[in-house]
Design a protein around this motif. Structure first.
Motif, PDB file in Angstrom:
ATOM      1  N   UNK A 156      -2.922  10.410 -14.381  1.00  0.00           N
ATOM      2  CA  UNK A 156      -1.906   9.735 -13.406  1.00  0.00           C
ATOM      3  C   UNK A 156      -3.117   8.317 -12.915  1.00  0.00           C
ATOM      4  N   UNK A 157      -2.234   7.506 -13.114  1.00  0.00           N
ATOM      5  CA  UNK A 157      -2.779   6.167 -13.161  1.00  0.00           C
ATOM      6  C   UNK A 157      -1.694   5.350 -11.961  1.00  0.00           C
ATOM      7  N   UNK A 158      -2.602   4.666 -11.319  1.00  0.00           N
ATOM      8  CA  UNK A 158      -1.789   3.521 -10.079  1.00  0.00           C
ATOM      9  C   UNK A 158      -2.651   2.315 -10.054  1.00  0.00           C
ATOM     10  N   UNK A 213       1.855   8.994  -5.558  1.00  0.00           N
ATOM     11  CA  UNK A 213       3.856   8.704  -5.262  1.00  0.00           C
ATOM     12  C   UNK A 213       3.784   8.858  -6.745  1.00  0.00           C
ATOM     13  N   UNK A 214       3.705   8.003  -7.205  1.00  0.00           N
ATOM     14  CA  UNK A 214       4.205   7.158  -8.412  1.00  0.00           C
ATOM     15  C   UNK A 214       3.344   7.207  -9.930  1.00  0.00           C
ATOM     16  N   UNK A 215       1.914   7.598  -9.327  1.00  0.00           N
ATOM     17  CA  UNK A 215       1.305   7.382 -10.138  1.00  0.00           C
ATOM     18  C   UNK A 215       1.280   8.265 -11.668  1.00  0.00           C
ATOM     19  N   UNK A 216       1.445   9.795 -11.261  1.00  0.00           N
ATOM     20  CA  UNK A 216       2.138  10.430 -12.651  1.00  0.00           C
ATOM     21  C   UNK A 216       3.506  10.007 -13.651  1.00  0.00           C
ATOM     22  N   UNK A 272     -10.279   8.317  -7.635  1.00  0.00           N
ATOM     23  CA  UNK A 272      -9.270   9.471  -8.338  1.00  0.00           C
ATOM     24  C   UNK A 272      -8.699   8.660  -9.403  1.00  0.00           C
ATOM     25  N   UNK A 273      -7.278   8.977  -9.331  1.00  0.00           N
ATOM     26  CA  UNK A 273      -6.486   8.379  -9.650  1.00  0.00           C
ATOM     27  C   UNK A 273      -5.954   6.851  -9.699  1.00  0.00           C
ATOM     28  N   UNK A 274      -6.179   6.269  -8.725  1.00  0.00           N
ATOM     29  CA  UNK A 274      -6.418   5.261  -7.796  1.00  0.00           C
ATOM     30  C   UNK A 274      -7.017   3.486  -8.416  1.00  0.00           C
ATOM     31  N   UNK A 275      -7.235   3.098  -8.769  1.00  0.00           N
ATOM     32  CA  UNK A 275      -7.607   1.739  -8.683  1.00  0.00           C
ATOM     33  C   UNK A 275      -7.447   0.991  -8.304  1.00  0.00           C
TER      34      UNK A 275
END
Length: 239
Positions: free
Chosen positions: A65-67, A202-205, A24-27
């Motif tokens: 969103x991404x982190x 939590x911080x991806x946004x 998803x938004x996480x790598x």
């Protein structure tokens, strides 16, 4: 930008030192090259992974969103520099400092899932509390500390912690690291990745700020970035 197929073997399938996954938004960048000591090739591989994530981020037409999460394998996140390589290959230090600078000012929030021995220059850190420690052992090698690395530690630590880390080579347990605010969360080893994902989500946004997010980091770490940018030929006589 060409389409990227995940999981991505880096630097290649034949020389598989790390793997970049997307959830998803996480790598998630999984480092699995023995004890993950930094060599020129290893640093360049990390920067390639960063570039892949950054290209995807920049290609988005709308705020997203991404982190990025980094983690190691077994009981080791990273055992630091490959000293034999660092001594024998003069340009290594410039590559290593560039990698630290890229990670420090990366365009999205970064979280280190510290599965074992480590020190990480990322935004947030989750450390297992049942084994492993953080330390800088230059005083015991002995070896000097480049200005950029010293500046990074100085920014991340209070003065007493910085002194104990650099001049004593103190090994910080997870509890000590949390008390000294070196890490943000400690938990059992089997919960480290879940906690890291929770923190990253939590911080991806905040990545929705786009270029502003990187600009804020560059301003926040302006003195560290300057030190990390010191040309190696000015450092070599001091190393």
């Amino acid at each position: 930008m060409s389409e990227v197929a995940f999981p991505l073997a880096i630097p290649s399938k034949e020389n598989h030192q790390m793997t970049l996954h997307q959830e998803g938004p996480l790598f998630i960048l999984h480092l699995h090259n023995k004890d993950n000591r930094f060599t020129t090739e290893f640093c360049r591989s990390i920067m390639y992974a960063l570039q892949v994530v950054e290209d995807i981020f920049n290609a988005s037409e709308d705020p997203i969103d991404m982190a990025l999460i980094t983690t190691g394998e077994g009981k080791i996140y990273s055992n630091g520099l490959d000293l034999m390589h660092a001594v024998s290959y003069i340009p290594f230090m410039e590559t290593y400092l560039l990698m630290l600078r890229r990670m420090l000012t990366f365009c999205v929030p970064t979280v280190a899932a510290l599965n074992g021995h480590a020190f990480a220059g990322v935004n947030y850190r989750v450390m297992r509390n049942d084994r492993g420690f953080m330390c800088m052992n230059e005083v015991d090698l002995p070896s000097s500390l480049p200005p950029g690395m010293a500046g990074l530690l100085r920014y991340k630590m209070n003065p007493d912690t910085f002194r104990n880390c650099v001049l004593q080579g103190h090994r910080f347990s997870a509890t000590e690291a949390l008390n000294e605010k070196i890490v943000d969360v400690i938990c059992p080893g089997n919960e480290v990745m879940d906690k890291a994902k929770e923190l990253a989500l939590k911080w991806a946004p905040k990545a929705r700020a786009g270029i502003v997010y990187r600009q804020l980091k560059e301003e926040m770490y302006v003195d560290v970035v300057r030190l990390l940018s010191t040309p190696y030929n000015r450092l070599a006589p001091k190393m």
